[in-house]
Design a protein around this motif. Structure first.
Motif, mmCIF file in Angstrom:
data_model
loop_
_atom_site.group_PDB
_atom_site.id
_atom_site.type_symbol
_atom_site.label_atom_id
_atom_site.label_comp_id
_atom_site.label_asym_id
_atom_site.label_seq_id
_atom_site.Cartn_x
_atom_site.Cartn_y
_atom_site.Cartn_z
ATOM 1 N N LYS A 141 1.462 4.154 -38.758
ATOM 2 C CA LYS A 141 0.274 4.929 -38.416
ATOM 3 C C LYS A 141 -0.250 5.645 -39.658
ATOM 4 N N VAL A 143 -2.164 8.450 -39.412
ATOM 5 C CA VAL A 143 -1.826 9.808 -38.993
ATOM 6 C C VAL A 143 -1.208 9.760 -37.606
ATOM 7 N N GLU A 144 -1.839 9.006 -36.711
ATOM 8 C CA GLU A 144 -1.341 8.800 -35.364
ATOM 9 C C GLU A 144 -1.751 7.411 -34.905
ATOM 10 N N SER A 243 1.713 15.583 -27.134
ATOM 11 C CA SER A 243 2.046 15.116 -28.480
ATOM 12 C C SER A 243 1.195 15.838 -29.500
ATOM 13 N N SER A 245 0.151 15.654 -33.941
ATOM 14 C CA SER A 245 0.237 15.069 -35.277
ATOM 15 C C SER A 245 -0.359 16.067 -36.258
ATOM 16 N N TYR A 246 -0.515 15.639 -37.507
ATOM 17 C CA TYR A 246 -1.124 16.517 -38.496
ATOM 18 C C TYR A 246 -2.610 16.756 -38.230
ATOM 19 N N SER A 690 10.879 5.210 -35.737
ATOM 20 C CA SER A 690 10.720 6.007 -34.524
ATOM 21 C C SER A 690 12.041 6.074 -33.777
ATOM 22 N N ASP A 703 8.211 10.188 -34.529
ATOM 23 C CA ASP A 703 7.671 9.114 -35.367
ATOM 24 C C ASP A 703 7.504 9.616 -36.790
ATOM 25 N N THR A 734 3.569 11.021 -42.951
ATOM 26 C CA THR A 734 3.123 11.794 -41.795
ATOM 27 C C THR A 734 4.213 11.786 -40.737
ATOM 28 N N SER A 736 4.841 12.740 -36.353
ATOM 29 C CA SER A 736 4.279 13.101 -35.059
ATOM 30 C C SER A 736 5.399 13.193 -34.037
ATOM 31 N N LYS A 738 6.147 13.469 -29.606
ATOM 32 C CA LYS A 738 5.614 13.360 -28.244
ATOM 33 C C LYS A 738 6.716 13.717 -27.260
#
Length: 741
Positions: A141, A143-144, A243, A245-246, A690, A703, A734, A736, A738
């Motif tokens: 990803k 970022v996501e 979830s 992310s940045y 992940s 992730d 990055t 993330s 969830k």
């Protein structure tokens, strides 16, 4: 002699009647045992008869002409689920329906089962890629997870870099891609200057991506179709997913309703710091959100075999610059749809849909030199699609589509002169198609799409779009496929393809002085493989476009036309290979392609034309809920217009200004022939790791991603005013998380 003929007719009738009495039709719906979500493209196989099929995008399958009153074993297999065997019996001259629930393999096993036998859903499909939501989760990803960024890993899909999520399919422009969200057209599918998709992957069930040669039930675009089906929501229990992310935070709620289920999903950006990596360390004050929901209702005591669906989608983007000398932007989508899906006692599938799609965008100049502009498109649609499956396995499809479309483009220049382009009309189309599937090794899908009325202001006669797909199989592992078709498009966007980043592209109906754009697709392919363990596919394509609307860059006077007609041509070769083992999947693709445009008799390369594209992906199932994937991508250089030099040009914006206070000379860039130069080759390596943690009351997914692992300095563009080089994404880690309740 006459008596012999009568006897022959009687025997034929008797045999047909006997066959009807001694056979029936098997139909079923396959769902996930934990959520009752439909499982698309699931393999179904009758062991004793050696026949099978696959579920459609709604989870249904249908196998006609099954011998009645006999016991058979039905094998259902699906990647990520435990293979299931059930005993079935089909009753004569009727449809026998089974509801089947598959158990996810990670509930009972730590390794994912592989499908033992692959049964294709439709042997006439060509240039199609079916994607499940879990495939998006395991890809590296930026970022996501993002749908449109994931498409760039497929053969035949080009882009102008890793900064934008915008994509181009087989030499076609981005506005030639039809994007359907639960059957509703989505006109602007991008967030944050086109960097990300507006569609949350968590709500996606499956995607059908047609790169060309799509059948007669799709129309209105020249290049490709992305048909996205969302989840229904958990029918067994209430749940939630959160979830972060940045870039953004997301929340999804789902659960059962009386005779149905629902989901409600929302996403909101909270930081733009990560966007600096995409935009040469420039701060872009982007703020966005998207919201979607879906309700479904199915009560067999109300209308047996019916399912009613209501869905909505809303997104909003704003760029509010604190500096008053810099312009602001805003755009939004609003979608609403209602569908009735009916499965009767006969082998008939009926779907009736009503929808509204709205897009609105505006540019606010503040104190900048940008012209004020706004654009709005409203699309009210009605669709009816009917499919009937004969005992011979042949399929008949008929549909009637109406789209009432209104567009408005308003532009105000620096001297307050207005341009207001308004148009409205109706696209009315009727299609029919017949799938000839009665033979195991030969299949044909022939269709006609009749454009009874066009939204285009150019009053052309009715245009007929013939479509033909065919396949022939040798020795059960070698298949030849081909497709040919004509396509028409009455909408276009007003944008300059030389712009590095488009904020949003204004949609308009093609004006009356231009006919609708038309395209021809010709495709030939070969597939070699044994089930889901290894497969090799090769496809070649050739595509032409006539009456291609492009921006008139030579416009001087207000009376000059904004658009002119050009031509397009593209052709290429795509190779895809898959090797699948117990813990690793190896996927690779290569594209060798050419794309051209012809404007005013001059032939040139569009910005997205690239000769070579190569992708190599290693997908590891490491066990104990660990998963990893590595992707290496390579493409040859994109075309660009070379900078030849500069000189000081005299600008007399106001003749009465005093030259003592402001020098009227400013640098002017001299450029070469359009897109004649080529940028250096592009390549990068991405990594995803992940892990899923299972707790008694929740699941947690972590992730970790790295884009451009070895920090390749891939060039994005040269600034025209200074000649400075701007690169694409650098080394970018990055993370993330969830949480699923």
């Amino acid at each position: 002699m006459k008596n012999i003929i009568y006897l022959f007719i009687l025997l034929v009738f008797f045999n047909l009647n006997l066959e009807a009495q001694n056979s029936g039709t098997l139909r079923g719906l396959i769902v996930d045992s934990t959520s009752s979500e439909a499982l698309a493209y699931c393999n179904v196989y009758v062991k004793e008869l050696g026949v099978g099929t696959a579920t459609d995008s709604r989870g249904y399958f249908l196998i006609p002409s099954i011998p009645a009153n006999r016991n058979f074993t039905l094998i259902i297999s699906y990647i990520g689920y435990n293979t299931k065997e059930i005993k079935i019996k089909v009753f004569p001259n009727k449809i026998t329906h089974y509801d089947i629930r598959l158990v996810p393999s990670d509930i009972e096993l730590q390794t994912i089962e592989k499908v033992e036998k692959l049964v294709e859903e439709s042997r006439t499909d060509i240039s199609i890629r079916r994607i499940l939501s879990r495939e998006l989760e395991y890809l590296p990803k930026g970022v996501e997870s993002d749908l449109f960024r994931s498409l760039k890993y497929l053969s035949g899909v080009q882009s102008t870099g890793d900064v934008s999520a915008k994509f181009y399919v087989r030499g076609g422009a981005s506005n030639q891609n039809l994007i359907l969200l639960d059957g509703v057209t989505l006109y602007n599918p991008f967030h944050a200057l086109g960097l990300f998709s507006v569609i949350d992957p968590d709500v996606i069930n499956n995607i059908e991506f047609y790169k060309g040669g799509f059948a007669a039930n799709y129309g209105g675009r020249l290049s490709s179709v992305i048909d996205i089906k969302t989840n229904d929501g958990n029918k067994n229990r209430f749940g939630a997913k959160a979830s972060a992310s940045y870039l953004s935070a997301k929340l999804l709620l789902e659960g059962p309703l009386p005779h149905g289920s629902f989901y409600l999903s929302g996403r909101k950006s909270y930081s733009t710091e990560i966007l600096k990596k995409f935009l040469d360390n420039q701060n872009i004050p982007a703020d966005f959100y998207d919201l979607s929901f879906k309700l479904n209702y199915s009560n067999q005591d109300f209308i047996p075999g019916s399912k009613f669906i209501v869905n909505g989608f809303f997104s909003n983007d704003k760029i509010d610059n604190p500096d008053p000398t810099i312009e602001d932007f805003g755009w939004k989508n609003n979608l609403f749809g209602f569908r009735w899906f009916f499965v009767g006692d006969s082998p008939l599938f009926l779907e009736l849909g009503l929808s509204i799609s709205n897009f609105k965008g505006e540019a606010l100049p503040q104190l900048s030199s940008l012209a004020k502009s706004s654009n709005e498109i409203n699309d009210i649609s009605m669709k009816m699609d009917l499919t009937y499956i004969f005992n011979s396995k042949d399929e008949l499809g008929v549909g009637f589509h109406i789209n009432q479309i209104n567009t408005e483009l308003f532009i105000e220049n620096i001297v307050d002169e207005d341009t207001d382009i308004r148009a409205d009309g109706a696209d009315i189309s009727l299609y029919t198609k017949y799938k000839f599937l009665r033979f195991d090794n030969f299949a044909v899908d022939a269709g006609l799409r009749f454009n009874l009325a066009s939204v285009s202001q150019n009053k052309e006669k009715m245009f007929i779009e013939p479509r033909l797909n065919a396949s022939y199989t040798f020795w059960n592992f070698l298949t030849f496929k081909g497709a040919w078709g004509l396509y028409q498009q009455s909408l276009t966007t007003v944008s300059d393809e030389d712009e590095i980043i488009n904020i949003f592209e204004p949609w308009i109906i093609i004006p009356e002085y231009l006919p609708p754009a038309k395209a021809m697709h010709a495709i030939f392919g070969v597939e070699i493989g044994t089930g889901n363990f290894w497969k090799l596919g090769v496809e070649s394509y050739y595509k032409t476009v006539d009456n291609l609307p492009v921006l008139n860059k030579n416009k001087i006077y207000a009376s000059d036309r904004d658009l002119k007609a050009g031509e397009g041509e593209s052709y290429g070769l795509e190779v895809n290979a898959l090797i699948s083992a117990s813990f690793i999947d190896i996927k690779t693709s290569y594209t060798h392609a050419y794309a051209y445009k012809v404007i005013d008799g001059k032939r040139y390369y569009p910005r997205y034309d690239t000769r070579h594209n190569f992708n190599l992906m290693l997908d590891f199932n490491l066990g104990r809920n660990w998963h990893s994937s590595v992707i290496w991508v390579y493409s040859s250089g994109l075309p660009f217009t070379e900078i030849l030099g500069y000189y000081d040009k005299l600008y007399l914006d106001n003749f009465f200004d005093s030259w003592n206070f402001r020098d009227p000379r400013r640098p002017y860039t001299l450029v070469g022939i359009q897109n004649l130069g080529r940028l250096p080759d592009y390549h990068r390596l991405d990594l995803n790791i992940s892990k899923k943690f299972v707790f008694p009351f929740m699941n947690v997914y972590l992730d970790f991603n790295i884009v451009n692992l070895y920090d390749r300095a891939n060039i994005f563009y040269f600034k025209k005013d200074t000649g400075e080089r701007v690169n694409m994404l650098p080394f970018l880690p990055t993370f993330s998380v969830k949480v699923e309740l």
